[in-house]
Design an enzyme around this catalytic site. Sequence first.
Site, PDB file in Angstrom:
ATOM      1  N   SER A   1      -8.400  -1.463   9.816  1.00 49.22           N
ATOM      2  CA  SER A   1      -8.542  -2.652   9.343  1.00 49.22           C
ATOM      3  C   SER A   1      -9.972  -2.754   9.098  1.00 49.22           C
ATOM      4  O   SER A   1     -10.028  -2.531  10.297  1.00 49.22           O
ATOM      5  CB  SER A   1      -7.896  -3.625   9.034  1.00 49.22           C
ATOM      6  OG  SER A   1      -8.192  -5.036   9.285  1.00 49.22           O
TER       7      SER A   1
ATOM      8  N   ILE B   1       0.878  -1.201   0.061  1.00 47.85           N
ATOM      9  CA  ILE B   1       0.031  -0.016  -0.183  1.00 47.85           C
ATOM     10  C   ILE B   1       0.687   1.155   0.179  1.00 47.85           C
ATOM     11  O   ILE B   1       0.678   2.481  -1.240  1.00 47.85           O
ATOM     12  CB  ILE B   1      -1.087   0.074   1.172  1.00 47.85           C
ATOM     13  CG1 ILE B   1      -1.628  -1.103   1.145  1.00 47.85           C
ATOM     14  CG2 ILE B   1      -1.695   1.129   1.742  1.00 47.85           C
ATOM     15  CD1 ILE B   1      -2.655  -1.419   2.344  1.00 47.85           C
TER      16      ILE B   1
ATOM     17  N   TYR C   1      -3.613  -9.549  15.671  1.00 49.55           N
ATOM     18  CA  TYR C   1      -3.652  -8.673  14.457  1.00 49.55           C
ATOM     19  C   TYR C   1      -4.898  -7.483  15.184  1.00 49.55           C
ATOM     20  O   TYR C   1      -4.287  -6.250  14.619  1.00 49.55           O
ATOM     21  CB  TYR C   1      -3.979  -8.870  13.100  1.00 49.55           C
ATOM     22  CG  TYR C   1      -3.899  -7.919  12.295  1.00 49.55           C
ATOM     23  CD1 TYR C   1      -3.102  -7.286  12.187  1.00 49.55           C
ATOM     24  CD2 TYR C   1      -4.693  -8.318  11.129  1.00 49.55           C
ATOM     25  CE1 TYR C   1      -2.644  -6.041  10.565  1.00 49.55           C
ATOM     26  CE2 TYR C   1      -5.132  -7.019   9.847  1.00 49.55           C
ATOM     27  CZ  TYR C   1      -3.774  -6.405  10.238  1.00 49.55           C
ATOM     28  OH  TYR C   1      -3.978  -5.232   8.962  1.00 49.55           O
TER      29      TYR C   1
ATOM     30  N   LYS D   1      -4.931  -2.984  15.848  1.00 48.28           N
ATOM     31  CA  LYS D   1      -5.304  -2.251  15.251  1.00 48.28           C
ATOM     32  C   LYS D   1      -6.079  -1.192  16.897  1.00 48.28           C
ATOM     33  O   LYS D   1      -6.587  -0.083  16.235  1.00 48.28           O
ATOM     34  CB  LYS D   1      -6.501  -2.804  13.794  1.00 48.28           C
ATOM     35  CG  LYS D   1      -5.139  -3.005  13.157  1.00 48.28           C
ATOM     36  CD  LYS D   1      -4.525  -2.237  12.549  1.00 48.28           C
ATOM     37  CE  LYS D   1      -3.784  -2.880  11.118  1.00 48.28           C
ATOM     38  NZ  LYS D   1      -2.506  -1.655  11.015  1.00 48.28           N
TER      39      LYS D   1
HETATM   40  P1  NAD Z   1       3.040  -4.608   3.603  1.00 49.30           P
HETATM   41  O1  NAD Z   1       3.510  -5.131   4.548  1.00 49.30           O
HETATM   42  O2  NAD Z   1       3.164  -4.762   1.773  1.00 49.30           O
HETATM   43  O3  NAD Z   1       3.660  -3.376   3.947  1.00 49.30           O
HETATM   44  C1  NAD Z   1       4.512  -2.832   5.482  1.00 49.30           C
HETATM   45  C2  NAD Z   1       5.437  -1.643   5.351  1.00 49.30           C
HETATM   46  O4  NAD Z   1       5.169  -1.679   6.399  1.00 49.30           O
HETATM   47  C3  NAD Z   1       6.711  -3.613   5.164  1.00 49.30           C
HETATM   48  O5  NAD Z   1       7.553  -2.801   3.808  1.00 49.30           O
HETATM   49  C4  NAD Z   1       6.658  -3.464   6.175  1.00 49.30           C
HETATM   50  O6  NAD Z   1       8.800  -3.723   5.673  1.00 49.30           O
HETATM   51  C5  NAD Z   1       7.023  -2.462   6.744  1.00 49.30           C
HETATM   52  N1  NAD Z   1       7.521  -1.970   8.325  1.00 49.30           N
HETATM   53  C6  NAD Z   1       7.084  -3.416   9.188  1.00 49.30           C
HETATM   54  N2  NAD Z   1       7.456  -3.345  10.645  1.00 49.30           N
HETATM   55  C7  NAD Z   1       8.051  -2.465  10.755  1.00 49.30           C
HETATM   56  C8  NAD Z   1       8.869  -2.112  11.188  1.00 49.30           C
HETATM   57  N3  NAD Z   1       9.200  -2.176  12.571  1.00 49.30           N
HETATM   58  N4  NAD Z   1       9.657  -0.272  11.578  1.00 49.30           N
HETATM   59  C9  NAD Z   1       8.862   0.266   9.883  1.00 49.30           C
HETATM   60  N5  NAD Z   1       8.800  -0.960   8.873  1.00 49.30           N
HETATM   61  C10 NAD Z   1       7.881  -1.880   9.194  1.00 49.30           C
HETATM   62  O7  NAD Z   1       1.442  -3.794   4.169  1.00 49.30           O
HETATM   63  P2  NAD Z   1       0.671  -3.647   2.898  1.00 49.30           P
HETATM   64  O8  NAD Z   1      -0.765  -4.396   2.748  1.00 49.30           O
HETATM   65  O9  NAD Z   1       1.179  -2.873   3.098  1.00 49.30           O
HETATM   66  O10 NAD Z   1      -0.221  -3.002   4.787  1.00 49.30           O
HETATM   67  C11 NAD Z   1       0.149  -1.825   5.462  1.00 49.30           C
HETATM   68  C12 NAD Z   1      -0.480  -1.320   5.994  1.00 49.30           C
HETATM   69  O11 NAD Z   1      -2.279  -1.599   6.275  1.00 49.30           O
HETATM   70  C13 NAD Z   1      -0.448  -2.178   7.716  1.00 49.30           C
HETATM   71  O12 NAD Z   1      -0.102  -1.880   9.088  1.00 49.30           O
HETATM   72  C14 NAD Z   1      -1.306  -2.941   7.362  1.00 49.30           C
HETATM   73  O13 NAD Z   1      -2.058  -3.492   8.427  1.00 49.30           O
HETATM   74  C15 NAD Z   1      -2.881  -2.022   6.677  1.00 49.30           C
HETATM   75  N6  NAD Z   1      -3.583  -3.004   6.613  1.00 49.30           N
HETATM   76  C16 NAD Z   1      -3.662  -3.650   4.867  1.00 49.30           C
HETATM   77  C17 NAD Z   1      -4.691  -4.693   4.711  1.00 49.30           C
HETATM   78  C18 NAD Z   1      -4.433  -4.798   3.636  1.00 49.30           C
HETATM   79  O14 NAD Z   1      -5.203  -5.520   3.223  1.00 49.30           O
HETATM   80  N7  NAD Z   1      -3.307  -5.132   2.322  1.00 49.30           N
HETATM   81  C19 NAD Z   1      -5.741  -3.988   5.064  1.00 49.30           C
HETATM   82  C20 NAD Z   1      -6.075  -3.601   5.969  1.00 49.30           C
HETATM   83  C21 NAD Z   1      -4.814  -2.818   7.135  1.00 49.30           C
HETATM   84  N1  UFG Z   2     -10.168 -17.306  -0.911  1.00 49.14           N
HETATM   85  C1  UFG Z   2      -9.969 -17.821  -1.161  1.00 49.14           C
HETATM   86  N2  UFG Z   2      -8.816 -18.395  -1.788  1.00 49.14           N
HETATM   87  C2  UFG Z   2      -7.760 -18.180  -1.176  1.00 49.14           C
HETATM   88  C3  UFG Z   2      -7.933 -17.231  -0.903  1.00 49.14           C
HETATM   89  C4  UFG Z   2      -9.317 -16.404  -0.256  1.00 49.14           C
HETATM   90  O1  UFG Z   2     -11.673 -18.961  -1.463  1.00 49.14           O
HETATM   91  O2  UFG Z   2      -7.263 -19.060  -1.655  1.00 49.14           O
HETATM   92  C5  UFG Z   2     -11.390 -16.705  -0.667  1.00 49.14           C
HETATM   93  C6  UFG Z   2     -11.896 -15.800   1.263  1.00 49.14           C
HETATM   94  O3  UFG Z   2     -11.870 -17.173   1.610  1.00 49.14           O
HETATM   95  C7  UFG Z   2     -12.682 -14.933   0.976  1.00 49.14           C
HETATM   96  C8  UFG Z   2     -12.109 -13.902   0.022  1.00 49.14           C
HETATM   97  O4  UFG Z   2     -11.386 -15.094  -0.488  1.00 49.14           O
HETATM   98  O5  UFG Z   2     -13.517 -15.206   0.897  1.00 49.14           O
HETATM   99  C9  UFG Z   2     -11.039 -12.780   0.330  1.00 49.14           C
HETATM  100  O6  UFG Z   2     -10.115 -13.695   1.254  1.00 49.14           O
HETATM  101  P1  UFG Z   2      -8.821 -12.689   1.580  1.00 49.14           P
HETATM  102  O7  UFG Z   2      -7.842 -13.431   2.466  1.00 49.14           O
HETATM  103  O8  UFG Z   2      -8.335 -12.057   0.333  1.00 49.14           O
HETATM  104  O9  UFG Z   2      -9.175 -11.741   2.608  1.00 49.14           O
HETATM  105  P2  UFG Z   2      -9.922 -11.553   3.847  1.00 49.14           P
HETATM  106  O10 UFG Z   2     -11.019 -10.753   3.206  1.00 49.14           O
HETATM  107  O11 UFG Z   2     -10.205 -13.006   4.063  1.00 49.14           O
HETATM  108  O12 UFG Z   2      -8.976 -10.811   4.665  1.00 49.14           O
HETATM  109  C10 UFG Z   2      -8.306  -9.759   4.389  1.00 49.14           C
HETATM  110  C11 UFG Z   2      -7.061  -9.344   5.219  1.00 49.14           C
HETATM  111  C12 UFG Z   2      -6.911  -9.129   6.584  1.00 49.14           C
HETATM  112  C13 UFG Z   2      -7.972  -7.866   6.236  1.00 49.14           C
HETATM  113  C14 UFG Z   2      -9.297  -8.159   5.652  1.00 49.14           C
HETATM  114  C15 UFG Z   2     -10.187  -6.874   5.731  1.00 49.14           C
HETATM  115  O13 UFG Z   2      -6.579 -10.508   4.779  1.00 49.14           O
HETATM  116  O14 UFG Z   2      -6.323  -8.623   7.548  1.00 49.14           O
HETATM  117  O15 UFG Z   2      -9.069  -8.052   4.298  1.00 49.14           O
HETATM  118  O16 UFG Z   2      -9.256  -5.583   5.283  1.00 49.14           O
HETATM  119  F1  UFG Z   2      -8.865  -7.419   7.584  1.00 49.14           F
END
Ligand code: NAD
Ligand code: UFG
Length: 348
Positions: free
Chosen positions: A134, A12, A158, A162
């Site tokens: 999240s 992100i 996790y 948050k």
């Molecule tokens: P990501 O793992 O790709 O990015 C997180 C970054 O933080 C990484 O580059 C990692 O190296 C860095 N990092 C981790 N620990 C660290 C530390 N102690 N000090 C400095 N850097 C550190 O994840 P993302 O998908 O880009 O998510 C970014 C944020 O958004 C996270 O906080 C995650 O919880 C939140 N979020 C993500 C999703 C999703 O589906 N991707 C959904 C909801 C919330």
């Molecule tokens: N799914 C499959 N096969 C896979 C992976 C996922 O069928 O290999 C299904 C899951 O059962 C679900 C949907 O696809 O129905 C989405 O699953 P994801 O794992 O892609 O996403 P989630 O909604 O379960 O979770 C994600 C992040 C969480 C976050 C949440 C809401 O992994 O950390 O979105 O932001 F909290």
Amino acid sequence: MRVLLTGGAGFIGSHIALLLLERGFDVIILDSFVNSSSIVINRIKTFLQNKDLKSKFEYIKGDIRDKNILDNIFIKSIKECKPIDTVIHLAGLKSVSDSLTNPLHYWDVNVRGTLNLLLSMKEYECYSLVFSSSATIYGLSDSVPMSEDHKILPINPYGQTKVAIENMFYDLFNSNIKLWKICSLRYFNPVGAHSSGLIGEDPVGIPNNLFPFLTQVAIGRQKILKVFGDDWDTKDGSGVRDYIHIIDLADGHLASIDYLNSNDSCLEFINLGSGHGYSVFQIIRQFELTTGRKIPFSIQGRRDGDVAKCYADISKAKKLLGWTPKRSLEQICLDGWNWQIKNPNGYC
Ligand code: NAD
Ligand code: UFG
């Protein structure tokens, strides 16, 4: 304006970095690279070279739990007469399953790391923050669409971290320093990639999430997609989620900065999603249609901790931020696939 972007090398963060730079912000990325590759930094630089924006970008390798590093970033920018105006805080750990195995590590990185950051921000009088929360904090409920008033009931460490961070924000906002301006953005399912194909999602190991798994099946890195359940109470029996294009999500952060800049002391919790629910079968069909690739899949049992439906009510984001997601599911598939074919093995 100068922005400190923690976790800016991640999925992100890297997309937010490009958008910020494109719109003229000075950006400092702080990342430990614990879950990302330093190649991302080179990709951002390549992007900047094409646009002559190089001087506006710097990155620091470091951990948010190291207060000296944080303090030095703030001190240096004050000395340069370009103090940090806003922090976008994304650094943290995000795997639900890993958090169940290593809960203390999640509390240490996510909660202590954020506390450290807030302490430095206060010390150096930077009170403007956009945070990556999240939808996971809404827990096992599937009463949809979910608004920000939905019950908070995290079901894994996790999610607990948050919620703990959001609670810190409440306490800060209610303290006697009426200077804090905070948007805590509750992301739903960010997917897709920048349309250049320079940056995208590159999970370490076997992807847990649907979209990266699907694109890896399409490119031949994974054999078959497992669909976790076809007996959910949904339109076609597969799980329904709110997939939002990563650039729309990134845009929500810029809109949040604008909001913070035009308001005094504030604390807002805001859903960022597309506002639509799509099932796993719909995603497979759309991906096949857009890319012409066949996705082999097999039906498996339900995955632990899953819900039938989860999608956002995004009326608050629309009203408060003047933000609306613009990119379709087709665009998500197009850009996600473009990233995957240009980078079949991710960043390497
Ligand atoms: P990501 O793992 O790709 O990015 C997180 C970054 O933080 C990484 O580059 C990692 O190296 C860095 N990092 C981790 N620990 C660290 C530390 N102690 N000090 C400095 N850097 C550190 O994840 P993302 O998908 O880009 O998510 C970014 C944020 O958004 C996270 O906080 C995650 O919880 C939140 N979020 C993500 C999703 C999703 O589906 N991707 C959904 C909801 C919330
Ligand atoms: N799914 C499959 N096969 C896979 C992976 C996922 O069928 O290999 C299904 C899951 O059962 C679900 C949907 O696809 O129905 C989405 O699953 P994801 O794992 O892609 O996403 P989630 O909604 O379960 O979770 C994600 C992040 C969480 C976050 C949440 C809401 O992994 O950390 O979105 O932001 F909290």
